[in-house]
Design an enzyme around this catalytic site. Structure first.
Site, PDB file in Angstrom:
ATOM      1  N   LYS A 198      24.811  69.987 -60.593  1.00 51.41           N
ATOM      2  CA  LYS A 198      24.435  71.414 -60.633  1.00 51.41           C
ATOM      3  C   LYS A 198      25.486  72.142 -59.811  1.00 51.41           C
ATOM      4  CE  LYS A 198      22.873  74.706 -58.972  1.00 51.41           C
ATOM      5  NZ  LYS A 198      23.697  75.945 -58.839  1.00 51.41           N
ATOM      6  N   GLY A 251      27.141  72.844 -49.150  1.00 57.04           N
ATOM      7  CA  GLY A 251      26.903  74.280 -49.181  1.00 57.04           C
ATOM      8  C   GLY A 251      26.551  74.775 -47.794  1.00 57.04           C
ATOM      9  N   GLY A 256      21.013  73.938 -47.008  1.00 61.21           N
ATOM     10  CA  GLY A 256      20.850  72.527 -46.628  1.00 61.21           C
ATOM     11  C   GLY A 256      19.509  72.289 -45.953  1.00 61.21           C
ATOM     12  N   GLU A 271      26.583  68.158 -46.594  1.00 61.62           N
ATOM     13  CA  GLU A 271      27.884  68.619 -46.074  1.00 61.62           C
ATOM     14  C   GLU A 271      27.765  70.130 -45.940  1.00 61.62           C
ATOM     15  OE1 GLU A 271      30.464  67.025 -45.087  1.00 61.62           O
ATOM     16  OE2 GLU A 271      30.715  65.165 -46.205  1.00 61.62           O
ATOM     17  N   CYS A 305      35.040  75.435 -45.502  1.00 61.97           N
ATOM     18  CA  CYS A 305      34.109  74.984 -44.465  1.00 61.97           C
ATOM     19  C   CYS A 305      34.874  74.615 -43.197  1.00 61.97           C
ATOM     20  CB  CYS A 305      33.305  73.800 -44.969  1.00 61.97           C
ATOM     21  SG  CYS A 305      34.330  72.484 -45.626  1.00 61.97           S
ATOM     22  N   GLU A 403      28.919  81.579 -39.180  1.00 62.24           N
ATOM     23  CA  GLU A 403      29.984  81.371 -40.160  1.00 62.24           C
ATOM     24  C   GLU A 403      30.167  82.651 -40.983  1.00 62.24           C
ATOM     25  OE1 GLU A 403      29.232  78.759 -43.540  1.00 62.24           O
ATOM     26  OE2 GLU A 403      31.148  77.752 -43.178  1.00 62.24           O
TER      27      GLU A 403
HETATM   28  P1  NAD Z   1      25.192  77.827 -50.985  1.00 66.33           P
HETATM   29  O1  NAD Z   1      24.397  77.047 -50.005  1.00 66.33           O
HETATM   30  O2  NAD Z   1      24.797  79.226 -51.233  1.00 66.33           O
HETATM   31  O3  NAD Z   1      25.173  77.116 -52.421  1.00 66.33           O
HETATM   32  C1  NAD Z   1      25.640  75.790 -52.608  1.00 66.33           C
HETATM   33  C2  NAD Z   1      24.983  75.213 -53.857  1.00 66.33           C
HETATM   34  O4  NAD Z   1      23.586  75.131 -53.625  1.00 66.33           O
HETATM   35  C3  NAD Z   1      25.150  76.069 -55.112  1.00 66.33           C
HETATM   36  O5  NAD Z   1      25.304  75.231 -56.225  1.00 66.33           O
HETATM   37  C4  NAD Z   1      23.835  76.821 -55.191  1.00 66.33           C
HETATM   38  O6  NAD Z   1      23.494  77.238 -56.488  1.00 66.33           O
HETATM   39  C5  NAD Z   1      22.871  75.766 -54.700  1.00 66.33           C
HETATM   40  N1  NAD Z   1      21.620  76.279 -54.137  1.00 66.33           N
HETATM   41  C6  NAD Z   1      21.396  77.488 -53.574  1.00 66.33           C
HETATM   42  N2  NAD Z   1      20.111  77.584 -53.178  1.00 66.33           N
HETATM   43  C7  NAD Z   1      19.521  76.412 -53.504  1.00 66.33           C
HETATM   44  C8  NAD Z   1      18.207  75.898 -53.350  1.00 66.33           C
HETATM   45  N3  NAD Z   1      17.227  76.622 -52.795  1.00 66.33           N
HETATM   46  N4  NAD Z   1      17.948  74.651 -53.787  1.00 66.33           N
HETATM   47  C9  NAD Z   1      18.915  73.904 -54.344  1.00 66.33           C
HETATM   48  N5  NAD Z   1      20.188  74.331 -54.525  1.00 66.33           N
HETATM   49  C10 NAD Z   1      20.477  75.579 -54.108  1.00 66.33           C
HETATM   50  O7  NAD Z   1      26.705  77.724 -50.519  1.00 66.33           O
HETATM   51  P2  NAD Z   1      27.982  78.386 -51.199  1.00 66.33           P
HETATM   52  O8  NAD Z   1      27.999  79.840 -50.908  1.00 66.33           O
HETATM   53  O9  NAD Z   1      28.110  77.944 -52.617  1.00 66.33           O
HETATM   54  O10 NAD Z   1      29.160  77.656 -50.403  1.00 66.33           O
HETATM   55  C11 NAD Z   1      29.614  78.087 -49.162  1.00 66.33           C
HETATM   56  C12 NAD Z   1      29.053  77.215 -48.068  1.00 66.33           C
HETATM   57  O11 NAD Z   1      29.372  75.856 -48.317  1.00 66.33           O
HETATM   58  C13 NAD Z   1      29.666  77.521 -46.711  1.00 66.33           C
HETATM   59  O12 NAD Z   1      28.659  77.476 -45.731  1.00 66.33           O
HETATM   60  C14 NAD Z   1      30.667  76.397 -46.517  1.00 66.33           C
HETATM   61  O13 NAD Z   1      30.993  76.135 -45.177  1.00 66.33           O
HETATM   62  C15 NAD Z   1      29.942  75.266 -47.162  1.00 66.33           C
HETATM   63  N6  NAD Z   1      30.859  74.178 -47.536  1.00 66.33           N
HETATM   64  C16 NAD Z   1      30.789  72.995 -46.865  1.00 66.33           C
HETATM   65  C17 NAD Z   1      31.680  71.973 -47.174  1.00 66.33           C
HETATM   66  C18 NAD Z   1      31.633  70.637 -46.477  1.00 66.33           C
HETATM   67  O14 NAD Z   1      32.145  69.669 -47.030  1.00 66.33           O
HETATM   68  N7  NAD Z   1      31.049  70.534 -45.289  1.00 66.33           N
HETATM   69  C19 NAD Z   1      32.633  72.170 -48.175  1.00 66.33           C
HETATM   70  C20 NAD Z   1      32.665  73.387 -48.841  1.00 66.33           C
HETATM   71  C21 NAD Z   1      31.776  74.391 -48.519  1.00 66.33           C
END
Ligand code: NAD
Length: 510
Positions: A198, A251, A256, A271, A305, A403
């Site tokens: 997804k 994310g 998370g 992550e 990230c 962040e």
């Molecule tokens: P996000 O948490 O908004 O979304 C990430 C994913 O989760 C998307 O596919 C989204 O559709 C899904 N999602 C959203 N709400 C959900 C829910 N309630 N249940 C299940 N899935 C859900 O994050 P984003 O804006 O896409 O990405 C940016 C974030 O990701 C930043 O905080 C960044 O630091 C982090 N990130 C971390 C790493 C790492 O490896 N540590 C790498 C890249 C990005």
């Protein structure tokens, strides 16, 4: 421009053409059990180019819980056959995928720049990372190491073996549109799991391309399924499905935390975000440190990230470093990532632009001093934000703790190394850190005391390599991806005892 003819050939299920002068809006589908299908609800959404928001890139399925249910069912049906395929054979599909990605690298990179906004050079690195990860994961097909160890009993043999977990639910963000989904899918597959991916709603094209590459590589039907759609519905359905035995999520820490709460009893690998610091010691090579902060802070428009968002400088060199950095920040060129002379592309969407603006206002209201940027540029119509530099920041400020995920770097001063380390460790996050010093004692003290999953010495907070473990501590995550350690994310370690003594041997008694 998106090449319609080219894409039509690649996206095998183009079904809708909206002719408007020359624009063709392509319709993308879900991949369930080897078939490209529409969402059960028939609902779709559009994604536009963040550098040119008038440009519609395609129409995508708004997958929902019913679609996820079907996809998980397909993945479950494919589990046994895939788990029984010897790991070196599973790996061969990944070698093929790596070759296909290599052939398609340039075109995929351009698609990524259109879809997500990162500069073309940055997009090429993203695709290259996916290629490198494919080779690394494939190599694990001939390792998947368990271990043997002596038994405390006579004529008894003990060892461990890595076995697949089952259906993997993979949820990815938009900032590495190919590399992160690839890391999850390739490791899940080589370890013998089947997968439902997804991806983030802002980058569905790259995720579709990855699924197509695996299809072209000959991966059997049902082994990889793709459901695009909102996180709250499609993502959450995947998390909650009892047949999904492992969730791998990348994310924000907020999402998370929700996933951890809702997943029930299953493996959940997280992550999450970061608030990554760079320490600049008074013995550092300041030119090197300036270049490292520029690269770590503003590459990918600060949307990494591991982006450097806090720079902690020893008082003795603060003024000099600040002046040198400001001079370089002012030279950064903002614009469409397809132009070769652009350093910083747009933010991913309007919400991100609003969020960064809001944090700049917060920073000012908290008493931080703005040295550069701080605004949406007036002359560009995409979702751009000026490369921004704050100084005189204090640890309790929100811009020092939260962040921002944009091109914003905050400068702090510290009296000595201990003070700098305490500042680094004063946040909830713990992903990446860096120290610039020419004193090896400083380096080793920092390596041991900085509470982060990654520490770099004399290099930026970004730049991890595919074959080394990647992940954070504290609120930055719970797992390690990549390299031989990456197989732990997607395997159950079974312990086996074989007693060939022919007698009952009692543990802890005999
Ligand atoms: P996000 O948490 O908004 O979304 C990430 C994913 O989760 C998307 O596919 C989204 O559709 C899904 N999602 C959203 N709400 C959900 C829910 N309630 N249940 C299940 N899935 C859900 O994050 P984003 O804006 O896409 O990405 C940016 C974030 O990701 C930043 O905080 C960044 O630091 C982090 N990130 C971390 C790493 C790492 O490896 N540590 C790498 C890249 C990005």
């Amino acid at each position: 421009m998106f090449d319609a003819a080219e894409t039509k050939r690649e996206n095998s299920r183009v079904s809708t053409y909206l002719f408007r002068v020359v624009l063709v809006v392509l319709k993308y589908q879900l991949l369930i059990n080897g078939e490209w299908v529409n969402s059960e609800s028939g609902e779709t959404y559009q994604r536009v180019n963040p550098a040119e928001p008038d440009e519609v890139l395609g129409e995508f399925q708004k997958g929902n819980a019913v679609d996820v249910e079907k996809a998980v069912g397909a993945a479950e049906d494919a589990c046994e056959g895939w788990a029984e395929t010897p790991a070196p054979k599973r790996a061969e599909y990944l070698y093929k995928a790596a070759q296909l990605l290599t052939q398609q690298k340039e075109e995929l990179s351009r698609t990524m720049t259109l879809e997500m906004g990162k500069t073309l050079a940055d997009a090429r690195a993203d695709v290259q990372e996916a290629i490198d990860v494919a080779y690394c994961a494939a190599a694990e097909g001939r390792r998947l190491l368990g271990h043997t160890t002596p038994s405390e009993k006579k004529d008894k043999f003990a060892y461990t073996v890595r076995l697949p977990i089952g259906v993997a639910g993979l949820i990815s963000p938009w900032n590495f549109p190919i590399a992160i989904p690839a890391r999850k899918v390739f490791y899940a597959l080589v370890c013998g799991n089947t997968a439902v991916l997804k991806p983030a709603s802002d980058t569905p094209i790259c995720a579709t391309r990855l699924a197509q590459v695996l299809e072209q590589a000959g991966v059997p039907k049902g082994v990889v399924n793709l459901v695009t759609g909102p996180g709250e519905s499609a993502g959450m359905a995947l998390v909650k499905d009892k047949r999904v035995r492992v969730v791998s999520f990348t994310g924000s820490k907020e999402t998370g935390a929700t996933i951890l709460r809702e997943a029930g009893i299953k493996r959940v690998n997280l992550e999450l975000g970061g608030k990554n610091p760079v320490i600049v010691m008074d013995d550092a090579d300041l030119n090197l440190a300036v270049n490292g902060v520029l690269w770590g802070g503003y590459e990918t428009t600060g949307q990494r990230c591991t982006a450097a968002s806090r720079v902690i400088i020893l008082e003795e060199v603060k003024e000099t470093f600040e002046r040198m950095l400001l001079e370089q920040v002012r030279k950064l060129r903002l614009g469409n990532g397809l132009n070769a002379d652009v350093d910083v592309g747009p933010l991913v969407n309007k919400a991100a632009q609003d969020k960064v603006s809001r944090y700049c206002e917060i920073g000012l209201s908290e008493g931080a001093k703005l040295l550069a940027g701080g605004h949406v540029p007036a002359n560009l119509k995409g979702w751009f934000f000026e490369p921004t530099l704050f100084t005189d920041c204090k640890r309790e400020m929100r811009i020092a703790q939260e962040e921002i995920f944009g091109p914003v770097v905050c400068l702090f001063s510290a009296e000595n190394l201990e003070d700098a380390i305490s500042l680094v460790n004063s946040v909830d996050y713990g992903l990446s850190s860096s120290i610039y010093t020419n004193n090896f004692r400083n380096a080793f003290v920092a390596i041991n005391k900085l509470q982060t999953g990654l520490t770099y010495v004399n290099s930026p907070t970004i730049g991890s390599e595919a074959h080394l473990p990647f992940g954070g501590v504290k609120h930055s995550g719970t797992t390690r991806e990549g390299g031989p350690d990456g197989t732990a994310e997607f395997t159950e370690l079974k312990t086996v005892y074989i007693d060939y003594s022919g007698k009952l041997q009692k543990a802890f008694l005999d």
